[in-house]
Design a protein around this motif. Structure first.
Motif, short mmCIF file in Angstrom:
data_model
loop_
_atom_site.label_atom_id
_atom_site.label_comp_id
_atom_site.label_asym_id
_atom_site.label_seq_id
_atom_site.Cartn_x
_atom_site.Cartn_y
_atom_site.Cartn_z
N MET A 283 0.87 -1.18 0.00
CA MET A 283 0.00 0.00 0.00
C MET A 283 0.91 1.23 0.00
N VAL A 284 0.64 2.18 -0.91
CA VAL A 284 1.43 3.40 -1.00
C VAL A 284 0.49 4.57 -0.74
N ASP A 285 0.59 5.14 0.45
CA ASP A 285 -0.32 6.20 0.87
C ASP A 285 0.15 7.56 0.37
N HIS A 286 -0.64 8.55 0.64
CA HIS A 286 -0.37 9.92 0.21
C HIS A 286 0.96 10.40 0.79
N PRO A 287 1.77 11.13 0.01
CA PRO A 287 3.06 11.60 0.52
C PRO A 287 2.94 12.61 1.67
N CYS B 228 -2.87 14.44 4.65
CA CYS B 228 -3.84 14.13 3.58
C CYS B 228 -4.28 12.66 3.60
N ARG B 229 -3.74 11.87 4.51
CA ARG B 229 -4.08 10.45 4.59
C ARG B 229 -5.35 10.24 5.39
N GLU B 230 -6.10 9.22 5.03
CA GLU B 230 -7.31 8.90 5.78
C GLU B 230 -6.96 8.56 7.23
N PHE B 231 -5.89 7.79 7.41
CA PHE B 231 -5.39 7.46 8.75
C PHE B 231 -3.98 8.02 8.83
N ASN B 232 -3.83 9.21 9.39
CA ASN B 232 -2.52 9.86 9.35
C ASN B 232 -1.51 9.26 10.31
N CYS B 233 -1.89 8.23 11.06
CA CYS B 233 -0.93 7.55 11.93
C CYS B 233 -0.17 6.46 11.15
N ASN B 234 -0.64 6.11 9.96
CA ASN B 234 0.02 5.08 9.15
C ASN B 234 1.26 5.63 8.46
N ASP B 235 2.27 4.74 8.30
CA ASP B 235 3.41 5.09 7.46
C ASP B 235 2.95 5.12 6.00
N ARG B 236 3.72 5.76 5.17
CA ARG B 236 3.35 5.87 3.75
C ARG B 236 3.39 4.52 3.03
#
Length: 120
Positions: free
Chosen positions: A48-52, A56-64
């Motif tokens: 999974m490659v999240d927002h840089p 802007c991430r849905e779950f901002n506690c996750n790593d990118r």
């Protein structure tokens, strides 16, 4: 990725190179997931490659970058096998993990014979 996540920024060149080098070239993005994802060549792993931008991430506690194991095309656990915030850290962690996994896969486990050997 652009079809499923039209407002998501294009992946940076270093991220695209990483995906190619480690064998995650099949875009598996789906609009019901929180971010774009890519499958390994073997189909056993999902990256999974999240927002840089963390905010802007849905779950901002996750790593990118988060790596998950798949079984029957489903994520086995919602806890990633490994994760990192930037591409360099993920690449380093992935290489170490992959090398460890190769060694583990080569270890032959002893078989039990089902009986005890005769005593003296």
């Amino acid at each position: 990725m652009k079809k499923e996540f039209p407002n998501f920024p294009l992946l940076e060149e270093d991220v695209i190179r990483l995906l190619q080098v480690i064998g995650f070239v099949r875009d598996d993005s789906w609009h019901n997931e929180i971010c774009p994802s890519f499958l390994s060549d073997s189909g056993e792993w999902k990256l999974m490659v999240d927002h840089p931008v963390r905010s802007c991430r849905e779950f901002n506690c996750n790593d990118r970058f988060s790596l998950y194991q798949l079984e029957d095309d489903q994520i086995i656990s919602h806890e990633p096998i490994l994760s990192a915030e930037n591409v360099e850290d993920f690449s380093t962690k992935f290489s170490a993990w992959r090398d460890t996994k190769k060694i583990q896969d080569k270890v032959v486990k002893p078989r039990r014979s089902g009986f005890l050997p005769d005593g003296p």
